[in-house]
Design an enzyme around this catalytic site. Structure first.
Site, PDB file in Angstrom:
ATOM      1  N   THR A 184      50.104 -54.740  50.855  1.00 47.90           N
ATOM      2  CA  THR A 184      49.402 -55.886  51.434  1.00 47.90           C
ATOM      3  C   THR A 184      50.081 -57.196  51.071  1.00 47.90           C
ATOM      4  O   THR A 184      50.392 -57.458  49.906  1.00 47.90           O
ATOM      5  CB  THR A 184      47.947 -55.915  50.949  1.00 47.90           C
ATOM      6  N   LYS A 235      47.402 -60.106  55.579  1.00 50.80           N
ATOM      7  CA  LYS A 235      46.096 -60.759  55.573  1.00 50.80           C
ATOM      8  C   LYS A 235      46.158 -62.056  56.378  1.00 50.80           C
ATOM      9  O   LYS A 235      47.062 -62.887  56.187  1.00 50.80           O
ATOM     10  CB  LYS A 235      45.663 -61.072  54.136  1.00 50.80           C
ATOM     11  N   ASP A 238      44.999 -57.780  59.034  1.00 50.88           N
ATOM     12  CA  ASP A 238      43.619 -57.665  58.566  1.00 50.88           C
ATOM     13  C   ASP A 238      43.019 -59.063  58.514  1.00 50.88           C
ATOM     14  O   ASP A 238      43.371 -59.869  57.656  1.00 50.88           O
ATOM     15  CB  ASP A 238      43.562 -57.008  57.191  1.00 50.88           C
ATOM     16  N   GLU A 285      42.770 -55.253  62.123  1.00 53.29           N
ATOM     17  CA  GLU A 285      41.594 -54.771  61.400  1.00 53.29           C
ATOM     18  C   GLU A 285      40.517 -55.844  61.316  1.00 53.29           C
ATOM     19  O   GLU A 285      40.795 -56.994  60.959  1.00 53.29           O
ATOM     20  CB  GLU A 285      42.026 -54.340  59.993  1.00 53.29           C
ATOM     21  N   ASP A 331      36.278 -52.205  59.775  1.00 54.82           N
ATOM     22  CA  ASP A 331      36.267 -52.022  58.322  1.00 54.82           C
ATOM     23  C   ASP A 331      34.915 -52.436  57.751  1.00 54.82           C
ATOM     24  O   ASP A 331      34.044 -51.593  57.510  1.00 54.82           O
ATOM     25  CB  ASP A 331      37.398 -52.814  57.678  1.00 54.82           C
ATOM     26  N   LYS A 341      36.205 -46.502  53.211  1.00 52.49           N
ATOM     27  CA  LYS A 341      36.407 -46.823  51.798  1.00 52.49           C
ATOM     28  C   LYS A 341      35.243 -46.254  50.995  1.00 52.49           C
ATOM     29  O   LYS A 341      34.083 -46.404  51.378  1.00 52.49           O
ATOM     30  CB  LYS A 341      36.494 -48.339  51.579  1.00 52.49           C
ATOM     31  N   SER A 344      40.955 -49.050  50.098  1.00 46.71           N
ATOM     32  CA  SER A 344      40.355 -49.250  48.777  1.00 46.71           C
ATOM     33  C   SER A 344      40.123 -50.735  48.566  1.00 46.71           C
ATOM     34  O   SER A 344      40.617 -51.573  49.319  1.00 46.71           O
ATOM     35  CB  SER A 344      41.269 -48.700  47.672  1.00 46.71           C
ATOM     36  N   ILE A 357      40.121 -53.796  45.296  1.00 45.99           N
ATOM     37  CA  ILE A 357      41.061 -54.054  44.197  1.00 45.99           C
ATOM     38  C   ILE A 357      40.611 -53.193  43.023  1.00 45.99           C
ATOM     39  O   ILE A 357      39.760 -53.581  42.224  1.00 45.99           O
ATOM     40  CB  ILE A 357      41.109 -55.543  43.838  1.00 45.99           C
ATOM     41  N   ASP A 401      45.901 -47.030  52.664  1.00 44.05           N
ATOM     42  CA  ASP A 401      46.013 -48.384  52.119  1.00 44.05           C
ATOM     43  C   ASP A 401      45.621 -48.334  50.648  1.00 44.05           C
ATOM     44  O   ASP A 401      44.498 -48.669  50.272  1.00 44.05           O
ATOM     45  CB  ASP A 401      45.108 -49.324  52.919  1.00 44.05           C
TER      46      ASP A 401
END
Length: 368
Positions: free
Chosen positions: A135, A162, A191, A219, A244, A268, A296, A298, A321
């Site tokens: 990412t 991002k 994302d 996303e 998501d 997730k 996931s 962090i 991811d």
């Protein structure tokens, strides 16, 4: 295999570089580490990070949910009747998906240990090696270009970018700069973390399509609750759209599948409350011809190991991811999934394969 004890402790690990999205900036991976013990001497491990802006769960709420509500429900239960145990876990309280996920993965760790199988084999055994993306946090275009080049040099062939923090025109500049730096052979996923409005999302995605920026997936372009808006975006662009934050429960996944509000689902464990419910969502998606990505928060390598076992077990999970552990300054986990650049290999030992979690409050040994 009677559940005899559940204990928790806090863990905080600094990141190498702040992680920035449209929703938050993170400097430390803060989580609750869970140990579930049985009368036969086995210990199962779990983890739940605090992600208030996504799941609504803080360290204090996760800790309280496990110790004051979930623990009294599960102590004394026989894990060999695990269908009943998971029912009790999910009926214990509304929400609190992160707390449930941490206990869920520890329970699955114990079940697979009892069967003398690695968890990914117990769950389906599709593959033991997977490849993660990396990412790129949202920053100025030049800095994001530098980061993207660095990750490609480290061997990553897919980057998750991002966006969504400010004006869409700025996001297009970011992607244009990154694509210029890394060439055409690297996959790019975007994302937006709910950061765009419907019409602006359509305009920006179409613009990137016209510019030939070759985006693999976009996303969560709009707010999590706005399924009609996400469907409008999905229908209006050629680039696949992935849901998501819109998906926590099987019921929410079913609504997206029925509406065709997205082309793919990002599953997730911290949203679903663990593997038990994640299996239901993935099965519904697969039967509907919709692929899933496994992601996931962090998290340390403990929670990611559990997610990777589930992802490796299932044929319909086609994208991964799992870069969060690579962002941490140090690794507290002994055992578990092994990284070699972008390649991840699941351990061929019973359960999760996690042996110990190091931390300031002592070490957590797994005697099994």
């Amino acid at each position: 295999m009677i559940l005899t004890d559940i204990q928790v402790r806090r863990q905080s690990v600094p990141l190498k570089k702040p992680f920035k999205t449209a929703l938050r900036t993170v400097t430390h991976a803060e989580s609750i580490i869970v140990q579930v013990r049985t009368d036969c001497g086995r210990t199962g491990f779990g983890e739940a990070p605090a992600t208030v802006v996504i799941t609504g769960d803080s360290l204090a709420s996760i800790e309280s949910a496990i110790m004051h509500t979930i623990r009294p429900q599960l102590i004394g239960q026989n894990l060999l009747t695990y269908e009943q145990v998971f029912h009790l876990l999910h009926q214990a309280m509304v929400g609190n998906s992160s707390a449930k996920a941490a206990v869920d993965m520890a329970l699955y760790d114990l079940i697979a240990q009892r069967c003398n199988l690695p968890l990914y084999q117990f769950l389906g055994g599709h593959k033991k090696q997977i490849e993660t993306d990396y990412t790129v946090s949202v920053n100025a275009p030049d800095e994001m270009g530098d980061d993207a080049e660095a990750y490609v040099r480290q061997g990553f062939t897919t980057l998750k970018i991002k966006v969504g923090k400010d004006e869409i025109e700025r996001d297009v500049e970011r992607i244009k700069e990154i694509r210029r730096r890394i060439g055409t052979h690297i996959k790019i996923r975007l994302d937006a973390n709910q950061g765009w409005e419907v019409k602006k999302a359509i305009r920006s995605i179409r613009k990137m399509e016209d510019m030939g920026l070759d985006i693999e997936i976009v996303e969560q372009p709009v707010k999590a609750h706005d399924l009609v808006g996400m469907k409008t975006v999905t229908d209006a662009v050629d680039t696949p759209v992935m849901a998501d934050e819109s998906i926590f429960t099987p019921q929410q996944a079913l609504a997206i599948i029925q509406m065709r509000a997205a082309d793919m689902l990002n599953v997730k464990l911290m949203k679903t409350g663990g593997i038990y419910k994640a299996q239901i969502i993935n099965a519904m998606a697969e039967e509907s011809g919709m692929e899933c990505m496994m992601g996931s928060m962090i998290e340390s390598r403990l929670a990611v190991t559990a997610a990777a076992h589930f992802a490796g077990a299932k044929r319909n999970i086609t994208r991964f991811d799992f870069d969060a552990p690579l962002m941490l300054r140090h690794d507290c986990i002994v055992g578990g999934v092994v990284y070699a650049g972008s390649q991840m290999t699941l351990p061929d030992v019973p359960g999760l394969g996690v042996q110990m979690v190091r931390g300031e409050e002592g070490e957590c040994d797994n005697p099994s």
